[in-house]
Write an enzyme that holds these catalytic residues in place. Structure first.
Site, PDB file in Angstrom:
ATOM      1  N   SER A  95       0.620  -1.083  -0.174  1.00 30.24           N
ATOM      2  CA  SER A  95       0.130   0.085  -0.038  1.00 30.24           C
ATOM      3  C   SER A  95       0.991   1.276  -0.040  1.00 30.24           C
ATOM      4  O   SER A  95       1.613   1.433   0.967  1.00 30.24           O
ATOM      5  CB  SER A  95      -1.044   0.168   1.318  1.00 30.24           C
ATOM      6  OG  SER A  95      -1.490  -1.217   1.558  1.00 30.24           O
ATOM      7  N   LYS A 170      -7.268   1.757  -2.373  1.00 29.57           N
ATOM      8  CA  LYS A 170      -6.684   1.147  -1.024  1.00 29.57           C
ATOM      9  C   LYS A 170      -6.747   2.493  -0.080  1.00 29.57           C
ATOM     10  O   LYS A 170      -7.184   2.181   1.310  1.00 29.57           O
ATOM     11  CB  LYS A 170      -5.420   0.699  -1.294  1.00 29.57           C
ATOM     12  CG  LYS A 170      -4.650   0.706   0.322  1.00 29.57           C
ATOM     13  CD  LYS A 170      -5.275  -0.678   0.844  1.00 29.57           C
ATOM     14  CE  LYS A 170      -4.527  -1.151   2.059  1.00 29.57           C
ATOM     15  NZ  LYS A 170      -5.155  -2.146   2.715  1.00 29.57           N
TER      16      LYS A 170
END
Ligand code: NAD
Length: 294
Positions: A95, A170
């Site tokens: 991420s 995300k």
């Protein structure tokens, strides 16, 4: 088929194991030797560097903490781009900031290497079960090419758009999770201070509108005082930092995210950065001097 896997922490370890169980030959690398050794026991082969992994594998997965780590591993000295041949595919499942994904995509494309950003949601339990939710940005044909590999690690893989779109998705996920844990912590502190057993509150409301995956996963941890990670507070600080920066760049205002970020900063300063993010409850526990326990 040989798949390279770089970054063998809480998430990378079970994800690499699932690839192995699905019949892929897996070549691994991590800067922490112990993390490599755990995977060798499971039957993978070790590379000596990110470059060496790229020399051996046509597909390389990275699962690293944040943008600078991914840039080092892909674009740095002894990095993936030094070893990769034309046509190699990099699946970055970390991420990271969407802008960093776009920068990496550009550097890869210039070398004839394909790259998608494919961060995940679901945490360690779903990484172990191979049921992660995967959100993907990049070229659609590359997504199609690696779909079967993604589905070894995930229960779903959704193509979200061009490079960076996976990580933008995300960030949205991480904002919702952080705010949801804070809301749960605030509400459970209210009911605890008012003298109602938190387990009764959980049982009464989890099936109603306030119920959520976050509530189901985190309330049992909070009421047991179990803050073993899972997903570390320091990693959530990283994600909210990326969300706030991206928000400022695109003109989206995130006042609630900014508030929860301050709670996480207090916890980090108090030495709780390696605790699970369910430890947001400890912020409320600290300021009230009361614990939310069964
Ligand atoms: P982690 O800290 O447990 O693992 C990261 C690994 O990367 C470590 O083993 C570290 O040694 C390795 N690493 C760092 N720099 C490296 C380098 N230069 N070369 C090789 N290896 C290097 O983190 P994690 O919890 O596994 O998270 C990884 C990513 O997945 C993060 O971006 C995180 O935000 C994301 N994520 C985590 C969870 C979770 O619940 N833990 C859930 C969803 C997404």
């Amino acid at each position: 088929m040989k798949v390279g896997f770089i970054g063998l922490g809480i998430m990378g370890n079970p994800m690499a194991k699932n690839l192995l169980s699905a019949g892929y030959e897996v070549v691994v690398y991590d800067v922490i030797k112990e993390n490599v050794d755990k995977l060798l026991e499971a039957g993978t082969k070790a590379g000596v560097s990110s470059k060496a992994v790229a020399e051996e594998c046509k597909i390389i997965i990275t699962m690293l903490p944040n943008s600078p780590h991914v840039k080092t591993v892909i674009m740095g000295e002894e990095g993936v781009l030094e070893g990769a041949k034309e046509g190699t595919i990099i699946i970055d499942m970390s991420s990271i900031a969407p802008l960093a994904s776009q920068e990496l995509y550009k550097a890869c494309t210039e070398k004839g290497v394909k790259m998608i950003d494919a961060p995940v949601s679901g945490g360690e339990p779903k990484a172990i079960d191979g049921t992660l939710s995967i959100m993907v940005g990049g070229d659609k044909e590359v997504f199609d090419e690696v779909y079967d590999i993604l589905m070894v690690m995930g229960a779903s893989a959704v193509y979200c758009g061009e490079s960076g779109a996976g990580n933008t998705t995300k960030l949205a996920n991480q904002v919702i999770v952080a705010l949801n844990i804070a809301a749960v912590s605030e509400a459970f502190m209210l009911s605890t201070k008012a003298g109602v057993d938190p387990i009764k509150v959980f049982d009464a409301i989890k099936g109603g509108l306030a119920g959520s995956t976050v509530m189901n996963a985190k309330v049992p941890m909070i009421t047991e005082g179990n803050f073993k990670p899972g997903f570390k507070i320091d990693l959530h600080i990283k994600d909210l930092n990326n969300a706030l920066e991206t928000g400022h760049e695109v003109g989206a205002h995130l006042p609630l995210t900014a508030s929860v970020m301050e709670m996480l900063q207090v916890l980090h300063a108090d030495g709780y950065g390696q605790n699970d993010h369910s430890g947001i409850a400890q912020y409320y526990e600290k300021i009230t001097g009361t614990t939310i326990r069964k």
